[in-house]
Design a protein around this motif. Structure first.
Motif, PDB file in Angstrom:
ATOM      1  N   VAL A 159       4.089   5.073  11.761  1.00 44.93           N
ATOM      2  CA  VAL A 159       3.364   5.724  12.660  1.00 44.93           C
ATOM      3  C   VAL A 159       3.530   6.091  14.306  1.00 44.93           C
ATOM      4  O   VAL A 159       3.394   4.547  14.933  1.00 44.93           O
ATOM      5  CB  VAL A 159       1.496   6.494  11.891  1.00 44.93           C
ATOM      6  CG1 VAL A 159       1.564   7.165  10.864  1.00 44.93           C
ATOM      7  CG2 VAL A 159       0.811   5.576  12.704  1.00 44.93           C
ATOM      8  N   LYS A 171      -0.826   9.311  15.728  1.00 50.56           N
ATOM      9  CA  LYS A 171      -1.121   8.912  14.344  1.00 50.56           C
ATOM     10  C   LYS A 171      -0.066   9.929  13.500  1.00 50.56           C
ATOM     11  O   LYS A 171      -0.448  10.266  12.068  1.00 50.56           O
ATOM     12  CB  LYS A 171      -1.914   9.598  13.890  1.00 50.56           C
ATOM     13  CG  LYS A 171      -3.951   8.991  14.765  1.00 50.56           C
ATOM     14  CD  LYS A 171      -3.451   7.358  13.911  1.00 50.56           C
ATOM     15  CE  LYS A 171      -4.779   6.523  14.460  1.00 50.56           C
ATOM     16  NZ  LYS A 171      -4.506   4.849  13.796  1.00 50.56           N
ATOM     17  N   THR A 172       0.995  10.337  14.019  1.00 49.06           N
ATOM     18  CA  THR A 172       1.744  11.087  13.903  1.00 49.06           C
ATOM     19  C   THR A 172       2.940  10.494  12.989  1.00 49.06           C
ATOM     20  O   THR A 172       3.905   9.116  13.423  1.00 49.06           O
ATOM     21  CB  THR A 172       2.665  12.088  14.819  1.00 49.06           C
ATOM     22  OG1 THR A 172       3.030  11.443  16.144  1.00 49.06           O
ATOM     23  CG2 THR A 172       1.536  13.008  15.323  1.00 49.06           C
ATOM     24  N   LYS A 173       3.599  10.658  12.272  1.00 50.23           N
ATOM     25  CA  LYS A 173       4.326  10.528  10.984  1.00 50.23           C
ATOM     26  C   LYS A 173       5.809  10.049  11.951  1.00 50.23           C
ATOM     27  O   LYS A 173       6.302  10.661  12.848  1.00 50.23           O
ATOM     28  CB  LYS A 173       5.072  10.634   9.924  1.00 50.23           C
ATOM     29  CG  LYS A 173       3.731  10.576   8.506  1.00 50.23           C
ATOM     30  CD  LYS A 173       4.224  11.177   8.116  1.00 50.23           C
ATOM     31  CE  LYS A 173       2.889  10.896   6.806  1.00 50.23           C
ATOM     32  NZ  LYS A 173       3.590  11.541   5.591  1.00 50.23           N
ATOM     33  N   ARG A 232       8.088   5.628   5.441  1.00 56.44           N
ATOM     34  CA  ARG A 232       7.490   7.321   6.320  1.00 56.44           C
ATOM     35  C   ARG A 232       5.603   7.338   6.288  1.00 56.44           C
ATOM     36  O   ARG A 232       5.195   7.370   7.358  1.00 56.44           O
ATOM     37  CB  ARG A 232       8.104   8.835   6.571  1.00 56.44           C
ATOM     38  CG  ARG A 232       8.009   9.570   7.261  1.00 56.44           C
ATOM     39  CD  ARG A 232       8.310  10.284   7.029  1.00 56.44           C
ATOM     40  NE  ARG A 232       8.463  11.263   8.555  1.00 56.44           N
ATOM     41  CZ  ARG A 232       7.961  12.482   8.671  1.00 56.44           C
ATOM     42  NH1 ARG A 232       7.842  13.377   7.068  1.00 56.44           N
ATOM     43  NH2 ARG A 232       7.785  13.212   9.791  1.00 56.44           N
ATOM     44  N   SER A 233       5.662   6.334   5.280  1.00 56.32           N
ATOM     45  CA  SER A 233       3.563   6.575   5.296  1.00 56.32           C
ATOM     46  C   SER A 233       3.676   5.277   6.339  1.00 56.32           C
ATOM     47  O   SER A 233       2.646   4.914   6.282  1.00 56.32           O
ATOM     48  CB  SER A 233       3.730   6.330   3.894  1.00 56.32           C
ATOM     49  OG  SER A 233       4.181   7.820   3.312  1.00 56.32           O
ATOM     50  N   ALA A 234       4.576   4.456   6.447  1.00 57.81           N
ATOM     51  CA  ALA A 234       3.788   2.960   7.069  1.00 57.81           C
ATOM     52  C   ALA A 234       4.494   2.933   8.426  1.00 57.81           C
ATOM     53  O   ALA A 234       3.496   2.210   8.844  1.00 57.81           O
ATOM     54  CB  ALA A 234       4.914   2.131   6.806  1.00 57.81           C
ATOM     55  N   GLY A 287      10.366   8.236   2.213  1.00 57.41           N
ATOM     56  CA  GLY A 287       9.190   8.442   1.917  1.00 57.41           C
ATOM     57  C   GLY A 287       8.680   7.732   1.867  1.00 57.41           C
ATOM     58  O   GLY A 287       6.830   8.102   2.659  1.00 57.41           O
ATOM     59  N   GLU A 288       8.698   6.934   2.065  1.00 63.56           N
ATOM     60  CA  GLU A 288       7.602   5.399   1.192  1.00 63.56           C
ATOM     61  C   GLU A 288       7.550   4.336   2.961  1.00 63.56           C
ATOM     62  O   GLU A 288       6.248   4.906   3.866  1.00 63.56           O
ATOM     63  CB  GLU A 288       7.574   4.708   0.731  1.00 63.56           C
ATOM     64  CG  GLU A 288       7.537   5.663  -1.144  1.00 63.56           C
ATOM     65  CD  GLU A 288       7.698   4.429  -2.364  1.00 63.56           C
ATOM     66  OE1 GLU A 288       7.150   4.254  -3.523  1.00 63.56           O
ATOM     67  OE2 GLU A 288       8.533   3.311  -2.174  1.00 63.56           O
ATOM     68  N   LYS A 293       4.301   3.024  -3.915  1.00 61.41           N
ATOM     69  CA  LYS A 293       3.138   3.606  -4.492  1.00 61.41           C
ATOM     70  C   LYS A 293       4.161   3.519  -6.318  1.00 61.41           C
ATOM     71  O   LYS A 293       3.736   3.898  -7.130  1.00 61.41           O
ATOM     72  CB  LYS A 293       3.868   5.454  -4.076  1.00 61.41           C
ATOM     73  CG  LYS A 293       3.044   5.208  -2.990  1.00 61.41           C
ATOM     74  CD  LYS A 293       1.303   5.215  -3.091  1.00 61.41           C
ATOM     75  CE  LYS A 293       1.474   5.487  -1.944  1.00 61.41           C
ATOM     76  NZ  LYS A 293      -0.198   5.268  -1.140  1.00 61.41           N
ATOM     77  N   SER A 332       0.649  -1.142   0.065  1.00 64.27           N
ATOM     78  CA  SER A 332       0.280  -0.279  -0.161  1.00 64.27           C
ATOM     79  C   SER A 332       1.148   1.080  -0.234  1.00 64.27           C
ATOM     80  O   SER A 332       0.555   1.974  -0.210  1.00 64.27           O
ATOM     81  CB  SER A 332      -1.379   0.065   1.366  1.00 64.27           C
ATOM     82  OG  SER A 332      -0.091   0.335   2.356  1.00 64.27           O
ATOM     83  N   VAL A 333       2.792   1.413   0.648  1.00 61.67           N
ATOM     84  CA  VAL A 333       2.708   2.714   0.365  1.00 61.67           C
ATOM     85  C   VAL A 333       3.933   2.002  -0.193  1.00 61.67           C
ATOM     86  O   VAL A 333       4.153   3.605  -0.396  1.00 61.67           O
ATOM     87  CB  VAL A 333       3.337   2.539   2.067  1.00 61.67           C
ATOM     88  CG1 VAL A 333       2.491   2.962   2.778  1.00 61.67           C
ATOM     89  CG2 VAL A 333       4.175   1.272   2.453  1.00 61.67           C
TER      90      VAL A 333
END
Length: 228
Positions: free
Chosen positions: A91, A95-97, A87-89, A84-85, A75, A72-73
């Motif tokens: 949290v 809910k902060t990264k 970091r999207s996974a 960056g990807e 992309k 899912s991350v």
């Protein structure tokens, strides 16, 4: 945070020479995708019943929830996660990264091929590693507010074997309280303790057992640059 490779035997209705129903083994569903989607048509001998052959439908392959997160991350569909990807996974409880420095540290620890990215195998090891740190975080989060206070941080350092003065603990805590909330989130707790352990390991290479070291300037620079 790998599916079994064993073979399951699922009964499928077939005709024996006596006319009785006999179980017929088939392979684990994960192996079915390598075979034709539908079973080969069954043609019974003329002297037997012409009753049509009926096969049990293929069971769906088990889904790996962690791979779903990874996909899912991812992309760009490269099979690898950039900083960056990744970091999207990852949290925190609120809910902060994750802090970029924590992400950089995770890649440094688990990017085994030096690509600057994380593939799925590396991601699984990273995820399990964070799971172990989560257990430690929850152990010291005494008030269960999903952050670590100064007192809780001091207790954690003592538990890990570090005997620091209160002034130094406050200094270190304020350094990692990057959001200025008077508390350390999970990602910064991980970052603080991993960095501390890495520095301690570098120190031990030069320590002769006295708790102090003598180190040349080049050696010092080597260790500092390695830790970055």
């Amino acid at each position: 945070m790998s599916p079994s490779q064993s073979v399951y035997r699922v009964p499928v209705r077939t005709q024996s020479q006596s006319g009785l129903q006999q179980p017929r083994p088939i392979q684990h569903p994960q192996q079915l995708h390598q075979q034709p989607q539908y079973p080969t048509p069954y043609s019974p001998p003329a002297q037997r019943s012409s009753r049509p052959y009926s096969a049990m439908p293929a069971l769906p392959a088990p889904v790996d929830p962690l791979y779903q997160i990874f996909s899912s991350v991812d992309k760009d569909g490269s099979g690898r996660l950039s900083a960056g990807e990744l970091r999207s996974a990852l949290v925190n409880f609120d809910k902060t990264k994750f802090d970029p420095e924590t992400i950089k540290l995770m890649i440094k620890l688990f990017d085994s091929d030096g690509s600057g990215t994380i593939d799925y195998t590396e991601f699984k090891r990273l995820w399990n590693y964070l799971g172990e740190w989560l257990e430690q975080f929850q152990r010291f989060d005494l008030d269960h507010n999903t952050t670590i206070s100064l007192d809780e941080f001091s207790l954690a350092l003592q538990s890990f074997g570090f005997q620091f003065t209160p002034n130094f603990v406050r200094f270190m805590f304020s350094h990692y309280d990057k959001r200025g909330t008077g508390a350390i989130s999970f990602d910064l707790f991980v970052q603080a303790n991993i960095n501390l352990q890495r520095i301690y390991d570098a120190f031990k290479k030069y320590d002769t057992g006295q708790g102090t070291i003598q180190i040349g300037f080049e050696d010092l620079l080597t260790e500092v640059l390695y830790l970055k």
